[in-house]
Design a protein around this motif. Structure first.
Motif, PDB file in Angstrom:
ATOM      1  N   TRP A 228      47.875  27.915  37.754  1.00 36.16           N
ATOM      2  CA  TRP A 228      46.695  28.409  38.454  1.00 36.16           C
ATOM      3  C   TRP A 228      45.371  27.806  37.920  1.00 36.16           C
ATOM      4  CZ3 TRP A 228      47.960  31.245  42.615  1.00 36.16           C
ATOM      5  CH2 TRP A 228      49.237  31.774  42.647  1.00 36.16           C
ATOM      6  N   ASP A 229      45.507  26.872  37.044  1.00 43.16           N
ATOM      7  CA  ASP A 229      44.306  26.239  36.457  1.00 43.16           C
ATOM      8  C   ASP A 229      43.705  25.224  37.449  1.00 43.16           C
ATOM      9  OD1 ASP A 229      42.318  25.314  34.848  1.00 43.16           O
ATOM     10  OD2 ASP A 229      43.634  24.123  33.535  1.00 43.16           O
ATOM     11  N   ILE A 230      42.632  25.605  38.036  1.00 45.64           N
ATOM     12  CA  ILE A 230      41.960  24.722  39.016  1.00 45.64           C
ATOM     13  C   ILE A 230      40.722  24.025  38.436  1.00 45.64           C
ATOM     14  CG2 ILE A 230      40.320  26.389  39.966  1.00 45.64           C
ATOM     15  CD1 ILE A 230      41.140  25.337  42.763  1.00 45.64           C
ATOM     16  N   MET A 231      40.467  24.252  37.149  1.00 46.38           N
ATOM     17  CA  MET A 231      39.263  23.717  36.530  1.00 46.38           C
ATOM     18  C   MET A 231      39.179  22.183  36.567  1.00 46.38           C
ATOM     19  SD  MET A 231      37.500  26.266  35.965  1.00 46.38           S
ATOM     20  CE  MET A 231      36.173  25.470  35.085  1.00 46.38           C
ATOM     21  N   PRO A 232      40.267  21.447  36.418  1.00 46.70           N
ATOM     22  CA  PRO A 232      40.135  19.974  36.505  1.00 46.70           C
ATOM     23  C   PRO A 232      39.501  19.517  37.810  1.00 46.70           C
ATOM     24  CG  PRO A 232      42.255  20.545  35.573  1.00 46.70           C
ATOM     25  CD  PRO A 232      41.635  21.837  36.035  1.00 46.70           C
ATOM     26  N   LEU A 233      39.828  20.212  38.913  1.00 41.78           N
ATOM     27  CA  LEU A 233      39.236  19.852  40.194  1.00 41.78           C
ATOM     28  C   LEU A 233      37.730  20.104  40.207  1.00 41.78           C
ATOM     29  CD1 LEU A 233      39.619  18.978  43.165  1.00 41.78           C
ATOM     30  CD2 LEU A 233      39.996  21.393  43.717  1.00 41.78           C
ATOM     31  N   LEU A 234      37.298  21.116  39.500  1.00 43.82           N
ATOM     32  CA  LEU A 234      35.888  21.482  39.503  1.00 43.82           C
ATOM     33  C   LEU A 234      35.069  20.706  38.474  1.00 43.82           C
ATOM     34  CD1 LEU A 234      36.309  25.370  39.805  1.00 43.82           C
ATOM     35  CD2 LEU A 234      35.998  23.688  41.631  1.00 43.82           C
ATOM     36  N   GLN A 235      35.691  20.326  37.365  1.00 45.74           N
ATOM     37  CA  GLN A 235      34.940  19.744  36.260  1.00 45.74           C
ATOM     38  C   GLN A 235      35.019  18.215  36.179  1.00 45.74           C
ATOM     39  OE1 GLN A 235      36.608  21.802  32.900  1.00 45.74           O
ATOM     40  NE2 GLN A 235      35.160  23.498  33.036  1.00 45.74           N
ATOM     41  N   ASN A 236      36.134  17.647  36.530  1.00 44.03           N
ATOM     42  CA  ASN A 236      36.349  16.217  36.299  1.00 44.03           C
ATOM     43  C   ASN A 236      35.918  15.374  37.503  1.00 44.03           C
ATOM     44  OD1 ASN A 236      37.491  17.067  33.910  1.00 44.03           O
ATOM     45  ND2 ASN A 236      39.600  16.871  34.642  1.00 44.03           N
ATOM     46  N   ASP A 237      35.416  14.168  37.198  1.00 41.82           N
ATOM     47  CA  ASP A 237      35.072  13.228  38.273  1.00 41.82           C
ATOM     48  C   ASP A 237      36.287  12.467  38.767  1.00 41.82           C
ATOM     49  OD1 ASP A 237      32.367  13.840  38.221  1.00 41.82           O
ATOM     50  OD2 ASP A 237      31.959  12.413  36.612  1.00 41.82           O
ATOM     51  N   ILE A 238      37.323  12.404  37.916  1.00 41.65           N
ATOM     52  CA  ILE A 238      38.557  11.718  38.304  1.00 41.65           C
ATOM     53  C   ILE A 238      39.736  12.489  37.723  1.00 41.65           C
ATOM     54  CG2 ILE A 238      38.430  10.167  36.289  1.00 41.65           C
ATOM     55  CD1 ILE A 238      39.769   8.012  38.046  1.00 41.65           C
ATOM     56  N   LEU A 239      40.814  12.580  38.489  1.00 41.13           N
ATOM     57  CA  LEU A 239      42.019  13.287  38.080  1.00 41.13           C
ATOM     58  C   LEU A 239      43.139  12.297  37.809  1.00 41.13           C
ATOM     59  CD1 LEU A 239      41.952  16.089  40.811  1.00 41.13           C
ATOM     60  CD2 LEU A 239      41.120  16.281  38.458  1.00 41.13           C
ATOM     61  N   THR A 240      44.080  12.717  37.012  1.00 40.73           N
ATOM     62  CA  THR A 240      45.298  11.923  36.876  1.00 40.73           C
ATOM     63  C   THR A 240      46.170  12.185  38.100  1.00 40.73           C
ATOM     64  OG1 THR A 240      46.490  13.656  35.696  1.00 40.73           O
ATOM     65  CG2 THR A 240      45.147  12.129  34.362  1.00 40.73           C
ATOM     66  N   ASN A 241      47.177  11.360  38.279  1.00 37.82           N
ATOM     67  CA  ASN A 241      48.078  11.560  39.425  1.00 37.82           C
ATOM     68  C   ASN A 241      48.810  12.897  39.313  1.00 37.82           C
ATOM     69  OD1 ASN A 241      47.519   9.113  40.771  1.00 37.82           O
ATOM     70  ND2 ASN A 241      48.889   7.997  39.379  1.00 37.82           N
ATOM     71  N   ASP A 242      49.207  13.257  38.100  1.00 36.97           N
ATOM     72  CA  ASP A 242      49.888  14.542  37.911  1.00 36.97           C
ATOM     73  C   ASP A 242      48.955  15.702  38.228  1.00 36.97           C
ATOM     74  OD1 ASP A 242      52.193  13.286  37.207  1.00 36.97           O
ATOM     75  OD2 ASP A 242      51.843  13.435  35.031  1.00 36.97           O
ATOM     76  N   GLU A 243      47.710  15.610  37.761  1.00 38.48           N
ATOM     77  CA  GLU A 243      46.750  16.667  38.045  1.00 38.48           C
ATOM     78  C   GLU A 243      46.496  16.789  39.545  1.00 38.48           C
ATOM     79  OE1 GLU A 243      43.922  16.700  34.035  1.00 38.48           O
ATOM     80  OE2 GLU A 243      43.482  15.322  35.690  1.00 38.48           O
ATOM     81  N   ALA A 244      46.370  15.636  40.223  1.00 40.12           N
ATOM     82  CA  ALA A 244      46.128  15.659  41.669  1.00 40.12           C
ATOM     83  C   ALA A 244      47.299  16.306  42.405  1.00 40.12           C
ATOM     84  CB  ALA A 244      45.897  14.241  42.175  1.00 40.12           C
TER      85      ALA A 244
END
Length: 365
Positions: A196-212
């Motif tokens: 349920w951690d959605i913070m990478p989408l809100l904080q990062n300018d680029i995601l890893t493929n796994d995060e995406a």
């Protein structure tokens, strides 16, 4: 001479007058006559001699006159010849001087024309230097030219990614997605705090493929936590309640698809889908690349706006460029601005869609 002869005769006569003898007188007369004759002859000879002398003198004068005339004519002829020669020499000299002047004038005119042409060429070269020389080119032109293909590749990848997101959401709504084969899937997910951690989408300018991939799955669950199974035609036949349920399901799925499509735009903008190469190293600013040295559209837009605003190199580059260079940079910036305006327009349209969805669902977003 004649006067002397007469005087002599008179003396003789005077002498003879004193003489008393006739014979003496005859003799004296004869003597006087002879003297007169001799005197006359002598005078005649003198006159003849004088005449001859005069004739000789006339001849000499005529000869001298002819000689003088001839000399004068010869002198005149020589003078005329000399004058003709001088005149011809002067005329030839004048002709030569005229030719020299013509040649000098032609050379001067040609030199002036050559100088004008060289000046014109120099002016054209200077104008060309201002228009297409190094000082008329900003780094943005080289950067944009080298990156155009990479941006095109990124746009194509984003369209593909959005299509994949729609297919996955469609499978999820049809209860055939990646979570459908897990028994009591929501209960399992509730036990996984990291899911349920959605913070990478809100904080990062680029995601890893796994995060995406992970966040995409999370978005599917957030939009539609519990997809409903489609009722079969046999269950729908003659059952108004079942028809109402199926209608509500399909209506809900349509709303969920629109909401999901809008929300995943943010995810697609942060996915590492724009490829980079050595040309990206030449820049006003440094972009932190993600997996496979790719960057996201979110990074690209921020670099083209905030990145330039914070870059001293960009301001120094603009400061040293010609008017043509500044116009080119203005065009590059306008191009970027147009792309951002298009994204803003899409965002406004998506906002209007979300507001419409909230009305359809009867909720406030």
């Amino acid at each position: 001479m004649i006067k002397k002869s007469i005087t002599l005769i008179l003396l003789c006569l005077s002498f003879n007058a004193n003489a008393s003898c006739d014979s003496c007188a005859k003799a004296a007369l004869d003597a006087a006559s002879s003297a007169i004759s001799s005197s006359v002859g002598a005078t005649t000879n003198v006159v003849t001699a004088n005449g001859q002398a005069i004739e000789a003198m006339n001849t000499s004068v005529q000869t001298g006159t002819q000689t003088l005339v001839s000399s004068l004519q010869l002198l005149n002829q020589k003078e005329m010849t000399a004058l003709d020669g001088v005149a011809k020499t002067i005329a030839l000299t004048l002709d030569r001087i005229s030719e020299e002047q013509v040649r000098s004038t032609d050379h001067l005119i040609q030199s002036i024309k050559q100088i004008e042409q060289e000046l014109r060429i120099a002016d054209v070269a200077m104008e060309n230097a201002k228009l297409i020389g190094p000082m008329s080119q900003t780094l943005s032109g080289d950067i944009n030219t080298a990156r155009a293909h990479d941006i095109s590749t990124g746009i194509a990848a984003r369209k593909k990614l959005k299509s994949l997101y729609r297919e996955n959401m469609d499978s999820w709504l049809k209860d055939s997605g990646p979570l459908s084969n897990q028994g009591n899937s929501l209960a399992v997910l509730l036990e996984q705090e990291e899911f349920w951690d959605i913070m990478p989408l809100l904080q990062n300018d680029i995601l890893t493929n796994d995060e995406a991939n992970h966040i995409h799955t999370l978005l599917q669950v957030l939009v539609e936590p519990s997809p409903k199974t489609q009722l079969s035609p046999s269950k729908l036949a003659g059952d108004n309640f079942a028809l109402g349920q199926e209608l509500s399901r399909r209506r809900g799925n349509a709303v969920s698809r629109v909401a999901h499509d809008i929300i995943t735009n943010l995810l697609a903008d942060k996915a590492p889908i724009i490829p980079t190469d050595s040309s990206w190293l030449r820049s006003y600013f440094k972009i932190q690349t993600g997996e496979d040295d790719n960057i996201s559209f979110n990074q690209f837009y921020e670099a083209e706006t905030v990145g330039k605003m914070l870059s001293p190199d960009w301001f120094l580059d603009i400061k040293s460029r010609t008017e043509a260079g500044l116009l080119r940079e203005q065009i590059y910036q306008t191009n970027t601005s147009n792309a951002l305006l298009a994204e803003i327009l899409k965002a406004e349209q998506n906002e209007a869609k979300l507001l419409s969805l909230s009305v359809l669902r009867g909720t406030s977003l």
